[in-house]
Design a protein around this motif. Structure first.
Motif, mmCIF file in Angstrom:
data_model
loop_
_atom_site.group_PDB
_atom_site.id
_atom_site.type_symbol
_atom_site.label_atom_id
_atom_site.label_comp_id
_atom_site.label_asym_id
_atom_site.label_seq_id
_atom_site.Cartn_x
_atom_site.Cartn_y
_atom_site.Cartn_z
ATOM 1 N N ARG A 50 0.831 -1.212 0.000
ATOM 2 C CA ARG A 50 0.000 0.000 0.000
ATOM 3 C C ARG A 50 0.863 1.259 0.000
ATOM 4 N N ASP A 109 -3.371 3.062 -4.999
ATOM 5 C CA ASP A 109 -3.662 1.738 -5.552
ATOM 6 C C ASP A 109 -4.799 1.081 -4.752
ATOM 7 N N ASP A 110 -5.965 0.939 -5.365
ATOM 8 C CA ASP A 110 -7.127 0.377 -4.666
ATOM 9 C C ASP A 110 -6.889 -1.068 -4.229
ATOM 10 N N ASP A 111 -6.230 -1.865 -5.084
ATOM 11 C CA ASP A 111 -5.980 -3.269 -4.724
ATOM 12 C C ASP A 111 -5.062 -3.367 -3.502
ATOM 13 N N ALA A 151 -6.938 -2.465 -0.447
ATOM 14 C CA ALA A 151 -7.808 -3.574 -0.029
ATOM 15 C C ALA A 151 -7.012 -4.633 0.717
#
Length: 596
Positions: A81, A87-89, A92
């Motif tokens: 992260r 970065d959304d992934d 998550a």
């Protein structure tokens, strides 16, 4: 236009080797599933943990396996992260890892209350029945020490479940400041557009053009004003969370709860503030030197970072910084020095600033991994010192992991900041003794003074701010944005008496991420005080002091922080190390005044 590159534009040799922890996301997913299974294994011991010595040893072994797995999963996700907070992934993954950590803590929340159901004689009988429990002796002592502040298994499980939620204000703050906020672009004296970022603000404030510094300062803090209410709300809720949690655990205040964990008496905190308050004259003298060195008759807030040198920092490319740092650490012994050199070659470090990358710097990694260091290297003297600082943390972890069982593999921040700052002190001594370039020497001395100012005095001011903010909240006084600004302005006026304190600097507290780890920052101040004493001993005594210091690094959390430091040769329950450190700062102000 000066711009920040995308991560894809950076060569692999300047990125940390996360694949050494997990080859890819698939491997991480497998580890995540394994950790979930371990949660069920540990939970199955509830109600039986202390039935007999063998069962206690078994649950402690399984608990270790669980927490090591969770640590690896969480560390990898966090670093992914932090490479790009947009970065959304990756976000998550980090969220799932936080949830996993909370569930693991909840599942194991029965363990310490069940140990605390025993008295010391019963614990000693279990150790006698199962000698392998001997290595947990200090752990048992620490757990029993916390008995008055540990609730029932049901309540502990609930508090563990709420851990993820209680950290939400800090998470919101991180996302707001690192992913959502965009700072203005200003024009430098050459007509070039320069983008302000969280990472380069301080560097830009060191430019010698006073009008440019003022433009950067005003643009930066005006942007913070647009999120003033949001950040104030996040901080207010962080303060309230700490206080509510302290009450739930039978503490009078959040500060008492925070310091009781590492067994630091609140008197150490108070002694720091009182001692620094009694010795502000050298800081005021430093400020006066800056006033004399600026183009104006007064000292403004945008002058505080300007170096006491004629020109901007010389360029120190990353490779050159590595060379200087490795050479400087020779007094700590060949083993220490070679470990640093090897780590720099093994991609411990994620070097350069890229778009969306987490601001600042830290040393990470786990008991089972190599160290990992996040930097936002700016090719200047300050960045070189940051590298030395984070390598101190990394070597502390290396020595601890190799010499301690997992139960003592962590260490308290109170001692961690000593390990990092000793490296800074040794770097200063080495460069002043060996570098012939007067330009660089002046910048090294200036860097020493600046880091001392910002570490001991500034962090003590931060410590006083958060202590008083918590006192206000715990007394029922609302923490409104204006009241927090007034408090910060008052402290800034006291600590930086010779300078003009304006309305913008009253918002400076908004940009301090460490406030979301309550009562954390004072340990920078105690750390630099202890580090100055230890570096002086290493310089004067040689190998004997260095060996004592390495033994301290290898101790992990096998004893309480104050005791570990006493073994290394410094007593932080007294004011003398702080006073001695300030005296050394004052002596170096003399050296700088002579150069000027």
């Amino acid at each position: 236009m000066s711009s920040v590159p995308e991560r894809s534009e950076i060569d692999e040799e300047y990125k940390w080797a996360l694949e050494s922890l997990y080859a890819d996301v698939e491997a991480w997913e497998d580890a995540y599933e394994d950790a979930e299974e371990l949660i069920e294994v540990v939970a199955s011991y509830e109600g039986e943990a202390t039935a007999d010595a063998e069962t206690l040893l078994s649950v402690l072994d399984d608990y270790e396996q669980l927490m090591r797995a969770v640590s690896n999963v969480s560390s990898f996700a966090r670093m992914r992260r932090d490479e790009d907070t947009r970065d959304d992934d990756a976000q998550a993954m980090a969220t799932r890892a936080q949830s996993l950590s909370a569930r693991a803590s909840s599942a194991a929340s029965f363990l310490e209350p069940e140990i605390q159901s025993l008295d010391r004689e019963e614990v000693e009988a279990l150790i006698e029945a199962q000698p392998e429990l001997e290595e947990y002796e200090h752990y048992f002592d620490d757990v029993l020490r916390m008995k008055p502040h540990t609730r029932s298994t049901e309540v502990e499980s609930l508090l563990a479940d709420l851990g993820e939620v209680m950290g939400a204000p800090g998470e919101v703050y991180d996302m707001l400041t690192n992913a959502d906020m965009t700072f203005p672009t200003v024009e430098d004296p050459d007509g070039e557009a320069v983008e302000i970022t969280l990472n380069n603000f301080t560097t830009l404030q060191q430019r010698h053009d006073r009008e440019f510094r003022e433009d950067v300062y005003e643009a930066f803090y005006d942007e913070w004003d647009t999120v003033h209410n949001a950040v104030s709300t996040a901080y207010k809720n962080t303060v309230k969370t700490g206080s509510k949690l302290a009450t739930a655990r039978n503490y009078d205040t959040a500060r008492e709860a925070s310091l009781h964990g590492p067994n630091i008496p609140v008197e150490v905190y108070d002694t720091l503030i009182e001692t620094v308050r009694d010795n502000l004259d050298p800081l005021h003298r430093h400020a006066e030197l800056k006033r004399e060195h600026t183009d104006g008759d007064d000292l403004q807030m945008w002058d505080l970072y300007v170096p006491l040198t004629e020109t901007e920092s010389p360029d120190i490319e990353y490779e050159q910084a590595c060379e200087y740092v490795v050479e400087a650490l020779a007094p700590l012994g060949e083993d220490y020095q070679s470990r640093v050199a090897e780590g720099l070659e093994s991609r411990w470090v994620d070097v350069y600033e890229t778009r969306g990358k987490q601001a600042g710097a830290y040393s990470g990694g786990t008991y089972d991994s190599q160290p990992f260091i996040l930097l936002n290297y700016q090719d200047d003297v300050e960045s070189m010192y940051t590298l030395a600082h984070e390598l101190g943390h990394s070597l502390h972890s290396e020595y601890t992991s190799e010499n301690q069982p997992y139960v003592y593999s962590s260490y308290e921040i109170f001692v961690a900041e000593v390990a990092s700052t000793v490296n800074e002190a040794l770097l200063t001594r080495h460069l002043l003794a060996t570098v012939e370039d007067d330009h660089l020497r002046r910048h090294v001395l200036n860097q020493y003074l600046e880091r001392f100012r910002s570490t001991l005095f500034r962090q003590t001011m931060f410590a006083e701010f958060e202590h008083r903010a918590h006192e206000m909240s715990e007394a029922g006084e609302p923490l409104t944005p204006d009241r927090l600004n007034d408090l910060y302005r008052e402290l800034k006026s006291d600590y930086y008496e010779p300078a003009e304190v304006d309305d913008r600097i009253a918002r400076e507290w908004l940009r301090i991420p460490h406030f979301y780890r309550s009562f954390y920052v004072f340990q920078y101040s105690t750390g630099i005080s202890a580090a100055v004493a230890l570096a002086r001993a290493i310089d004067e005594e040689g190998d004997e002091a260095a060996e004592r210091y390495r033994a301290f690094l290898a101790s992990g959390s096998s004893d309480y922080p104050l005791e570990l430091l006493r073994t290394a040769g410094v007593d932080m329950s007294e004011s003398s190390p702080i006073e001695d450190a300030i005296a050394e700062y004052d002596d170096n102000l003399d050296r700088m005044a002579d150069l000027l």
